[in-house]
Write a protein that holds these residues in place. Structure first.
Motif, PDB file in Angstrom:
ATOM      1  N   UNK A   3       0.794  -1.210  -0.011  1.00 40.19           N
ATOM      2  CA  UNK A   3       0.122   0.089   0.020  1.00 40.19           C
ATOM      3  C   UNK A   3       0.824   1.299   0.188  1.00 40.19           C
ATOM      4  N   UNK A   4       0.396   2.225  -0.694  1.00 39.34           N
ATOM      5  CA  UNK A   4       1.108   3.487  -0.771  1.00 39.34           C
ATOM      6  C   UNK A   4      -0.035   4.449  -0.625  1.00 39.34           C
ATOM      7  N   UNK A   5      -0.275   5.263   0.244  1.00 40.68           N
ATOM      8  CA  UNK A   5      -1.607   6.070   0.591  1.00 40.68           C
ATOM      9  C   UNK A   5      -1.061   7.572   0.741  1.00 40.68           C
ATOM     10  N   UNK A   6      -1.282   8.417  -0.272  1.00 43.58           N
ATOM     11  CA  UNK A   6      -1.024   9.703  -0.182  1.00 43.58           C
ATOM     12  C   UNK A   6      -2.091  10.525   0.700  1.00 43.58           C
ATOM     13  N   UNK A   7      -1.528  11.787   1.172  1.00 43.55           N
ATOM     14  CA  UNK A   7      -2.387  12.605   1.858  1.00 43.55           C
ATOM     15  C   UNK A   7      -1.753  13.763   1.831  1.00 43.55           C
TER      16      UNK A   7
END
Length: 119
Positions: A3-7
């Motif tokens: 998982x790669x989760x941008x914010x």
């Protein structure tokens, strides 16, 4: 599992700043080159910035050089993109990606975060 989760995306005025974060899991983060891309409708996807696994090497697109800074914290499995002096041309969906080698294609991608620069 990977998982790669941008914010951190959002609406900002021209001349303003924003910091994007990308939290990684499911792979050995410290072994991977990390990259930020952006895409605007009607335009090709653009590689914005890259950082080596140790953080010792960085590269930037000419369009953002001097304004954006990529960094990483391997203790937090997180890569950042500090964006300063933003212009409307920076409006795009920004994506985090990971690659095993400096010249390898990105194998893992995040879902993207919208950045809008407008008055």
């Amino acid at each position: 599992q990977v998982q790669l989760v941008e914010s951190g995306g959002g609406l900002v005025q021209p001349g303003g700043s924003l910091r994007l974060s990308c939290a990684a899991s499911g792979f050995i983060f410290s072994s991977y080159v990390m990259r930020w891309y952006r895409q605007t409708p009607g335009k090709e996807r653009e590689l914005v910035a890259s950082i080596s696994n140790s953080g010792g090497r960085t590269s930037y697109a000419q369009s953002v050089k001097g304004r954006f800074t990529i960094s990483r914290d391997n203790t937090k499995n997180t890569v950042y993109l500090q964006m300063n002096r933003l212009t409307p041309e920076d409006t795009a969906v920004y994506y985090c990606a990971a690659a095993p080698l400096w010249y390898s294609a990105s194998g893992y991608w995040g879902q993207g975060t919208q950045v809008t620069v407008s008055s």
